[in-house]
Design an enzyme around this catalytic site. Structure first.
Site, PDB file in Angstrom:
ATOM      1  N   HIS A   1       9.634  -0.092   8.426  1.00  0.00           N
ATOM      2  CA  HIS A   1       8.775  -1.252   8.698  1.00  0.00           C
ATOM      3  C   HIS A   1       8.785  -2.247   7.521  1.00  0.00           C
ATOM      4  CE1 HIS A   1       7.121   1.057  12.048  1.00  0.00           C
ATOM      5  NE2 HIS A   1       6.716   1.995  11.237  1.00  0.00           N
ATOM      6  N   ASP A   2       8.355  -1.772   6.358  1.00  0.00           N
ATOM      7  CA  ASP A   2       8.203  -2.667   5.211  1.00  0.00           C
ATOM      8  C   ASP A   2       9.540  -3.158   4.647  1.00  0.00           C
ATOM      9  OD1 ASP A   2       5.322  -0.787   4.036  1.00  0.00           O
ATOM     10  OD2 ASP A   2       5.466  -2.419   5.473  1.00  0.00           O
TER      11      ASP A   2
ATOM     12  N   ASP B   1       7.403   3.834   3.238  1.00  0.00           N
ATOM     13  CA  ASP B   1       8.248   2.678   3.572  1.00  0.00           C
ATOM     14  C   ASP B   1       7.985   1.522   2.611  1.00  0.00           C
ATOM     15  OD1 ASP B   1       5.728   2.414   4.897  1.00  0.00           O
ATOM     16  OD2 ASP B   1       6.583   0.908   6.228  1.00  0.00           O
ATOM     17  N   ASP B   2       6.755   1.459   2.079  1.00  0.00           N
ATOM     18  CA  ASP B   2       6.482   0.464   1.031  1.00  0.00           C
ATOM     19  C   ASP B   2       7.366   0.745  -0.192  1.00  0.00           C
ATOM     20  OD1 ASP B   2       3.867   1.146   2.537  1.00  0.00           O
ATOM     21  OD2 ASP B   2       3.434  -0.811   1.685  1.00  0.00           O
TER      22      ASP B   2
ATOM     23  N   ASN C   1      -1.401  -1.919   9.930  1.00  0.00           N
ATOM     24  CA  ASN C   1      -1.870  -2.895   8.929  1.00  0.00           C
ATOM     25  C   ASN C   1      -2.941  -3.822   9.502  1.00  0.00           C
ATOM     26  OD1 ASN C   1      -0.257  -1.943   6.871  1.00  0.00           O
ATOM     27  ND2 ASN C   1       1.444  -3.312   7.361  1.00  0.00           N
TER      28      ASN C   1
ATOM     29  N   ASN D   1       1.082   1.632  16.995  1.00  0.00           N
ATOM     30  CA  ASN D   1       1.281   2.941  16.344  1.00  0.00           C
ATOM     31  C   ASN D   1      -0.022   3.610  15.904  1.00  0.00           C
ATOM     32  OD1 ASN D   1       0.696   1.313  14.153  1.00  0.00           O
ATOM     33  ND2 ASN D   1       2.672   1.603  13.113  1.00  0.00           N
TER      34      ASN D   1
ATOM     35  N   GLU E   1      -1.270  -2.137  15.625  1.00  0.00           N
ATOM     36  CA  GLU E   1      -0.380  -1.659  14.557  1.00  0.00           C
ATOM     37  C   GLU E   1      -1.259  -1.371  13.339  1.00  0.00           C
ATOM     38  OE1 GLU E   1       0.074  -3.805  11.760  1.00  0.00           O
ATOM     39  OE2 GLU E   1       1.162  -2.189  10.806  1.00  0.00           O
TER      40      GLU E   1
ATOM     41  N   ASP F   1       0.860  -1.209   0.000  1.00  0.00           N
ATOM     42  CA  ASP F   1       0.000   0.000   0.000  1.00  0.00           C
ATOM     43  C   ASP F   1       0.888   1.249   0.000  1.00  0.00           C
ATOM     44  OD1 ASP F   1      -0.772   0.599   3.522  1.00  0.00           O
ATOM     45  OD2 ASP F   1       0.944  -0.452   2.618  1.00  0.00           O
TER      46      ASP F   1
HETATM   47  O1  RIB Z   1       2.566  -0.030  10.875  1.00  0.00           O
HETATM   48  C1  RIB Z   1       3.431   0.087   9.777  1.00  0.00           C
HETATM   49  C2  RIB Z   1       2.760  -0.347   8.522  1.00  0.00           C
HETATM   50  O2  RIB Z   1       1.636   0.473   8.274  1.00  0.00           O
HETATM   51  C3  RIB Z   1       3.653  -0.191   7.280  1.00  0.00           C
HETATM   52  O3  RIB Z   1       3.331  -1.176   6.352  1.00  0.00           O
HETATM   53  C4  RIB Z   1       3.296   1.168   6.758  1.00  0.00           C
HETATM   54  O4  RIB Z   1       3.477   1.282   5.339  1.00  0.00           O
HETATM   55  C5  RIB Z   1       1.830   1.221   7.075  1.00  0.00           C
HETATM   56  O5  RIB Z   1       1.137   0.575   6.015  1.00  0.00           O
HETATM   57 CA    CA Z   2       2.780  -0.579   4.095  1.00  0.00          CA
END
Ligand code: RIB
Ligand code: CA
Length: 326
Positions: free
Chosen positions: A247-248, A15-16, A171, A163, A169, A11
């Site tokens: 993260h990703d 970070d993706d 996702n 977060n 979290e 998505d």
């Molecule tokens: O919590 C971090 C995740 O949520 C990562 O994949 C970031 O891109 C968001 O999608």
């Molecule tokens: Ca992501």
């Protein structure tokens, strides 16, 4: 060694995008297809951003991009525009228009199932966003999905780091019903959660030093600068750190070099109805439970320096600066 065949469900999201650049720049991975899912921003934005990344870093024969689910299986929409910008690209999407690539007309679930059926026991699915596409593929053909080699999921947390709420979290929170389907699926799931991604922060000064190594005339330098400028500011404002979470990219890193993380199997589930805990990954660490009900491999530690070194080398490769591929 043969590169590992992977599908990346994503998505984008900053970070993706960095995770896609890492995957595309790694000789250890053969990215067969990219599936997009609504998450950080709306589906169309995610799909356009995936195409943007491929145009800049996908080389002469980039993998196809298959748009997936625009809405979660359960609950209202959640977005993370405050982190990734309204366009999912730190507000710089319009500076990097998609010029030549188009998304496939085949939807993500169909494409994922075809790829797994055609590569039994060889395909790794790396999920970087809400698990809507993955859960939908399981619901359409669970038998086919059992032929996955591994399902690496960026999401949840082993312990109480979160977060998006005090318990969840992003996702898993964005589609808790889908997250529960995947966690309870019995597939070879490895969860890379906030408990490890928060231990491998990319220092801003280190990233900016890497950018300065790239000649200013190289398009990748402007692309990476545009992509990350706001991202570091967000973390400075929100978390008071001079760095950014990857993260990703860590989930992709775990596919490139499994030794980056330590992990253990535990009985896991996902809360889908909690007033305060919806989307929480619940890990049962009681020894008796661990012995006979473990269903998911959970990342418990990360070699942060090994990961950051891998990440930096991939960026240098992607930018064409002198280094051997990762
Ligand atoms: O919590 C971090 C995740 O949520 C990562 O994949 C970031 O891109 C968001 O999608
Ligand atoms: Ca992501």
């Amino acid at each position: 060694m043969q590169p590992r065949k992977v599908i990346i469900d994503t998505d984008p999201g900053i970070d993706d995008a960095l995770a896609l650049i890492l995957a595309l720049g790694s000789e250890a991975l053969d990215v067969r297809l990219i599936a997009t899912v609504a998450g950080n921003v709306d589906l169309d934005c995610c799909t356009a951003n995936a195409l943007r990344i491929l145009e800049a870093f996908g080389g002469p024969a980039p993998p196809p991009v298959h748009p997936g689910c625009a809405r979660p299986l359960g609950r209202r929409l959640a977005r993370a525009k405050h982190v990734h910008g309204a366009d999912g690209f730190s507000g710089a999407a319009e500076r990097h228009p998609v010029r030549r690539l188009e998304a496939s007309r085949t939807d993500a679930v169909t494409a994922i199932l075809s790829a797994v059926r055609e590569n039994p026991d060889e395909m790794t699915l790396i999920a970087l966003g809400p698990l809507t596409n993955v859960a939908s593929a399981i619901e359409v053909d669970a038998e086919a999905m059992t032929r996955l080699r591994e399902l690496i999921v960026m999401g949840g947390s082993f312990g109480h780091e979160s977060n998006v709420t005090a318990a969840a979290e992003f996702n898993f929170f964005a589609d808790p019903v889908a997250a529960r389907v995947v966690i309870q699926s019995g597939l070879p799931v490895t969860v890379v959660g906030l408990n490890v991604t928060h231990r491998a922060v990319l220092p801003r000064a280190r990233f900016e030093a890497l950018l300065r190594e790239i000649p200013s005339a190289v398009p990748a330098r402007r692309f990476l600068t545009d992509l990350t400028r706001q991202y570091f500011e967000v973390y400075k404002r929100q978390r008071g750190i001079e760095g950014a979470y990857l993260h990703d990219p860590l989930a992709v890193g775990a596919a490139i070099d499994p030794q980056l993380i330590a992990s253990r199997r535990y009985p896991c589930d996902v809360e889908i109805e909690g007033e305060l805990t919806t989307g929480m990954l619940v890990v049962d660490t009681r020894e008796a439970a661990v012995e006979d009900r473990s269903n998911v491999r959970v990342a418990t530690a990360v070699d942060a320096e090994r990961f950051l070194t891998l990440f930096e080398r991939a960026l240098r490769t992607a930018a064409g600066t002198p280094t051997q591929k990762v």
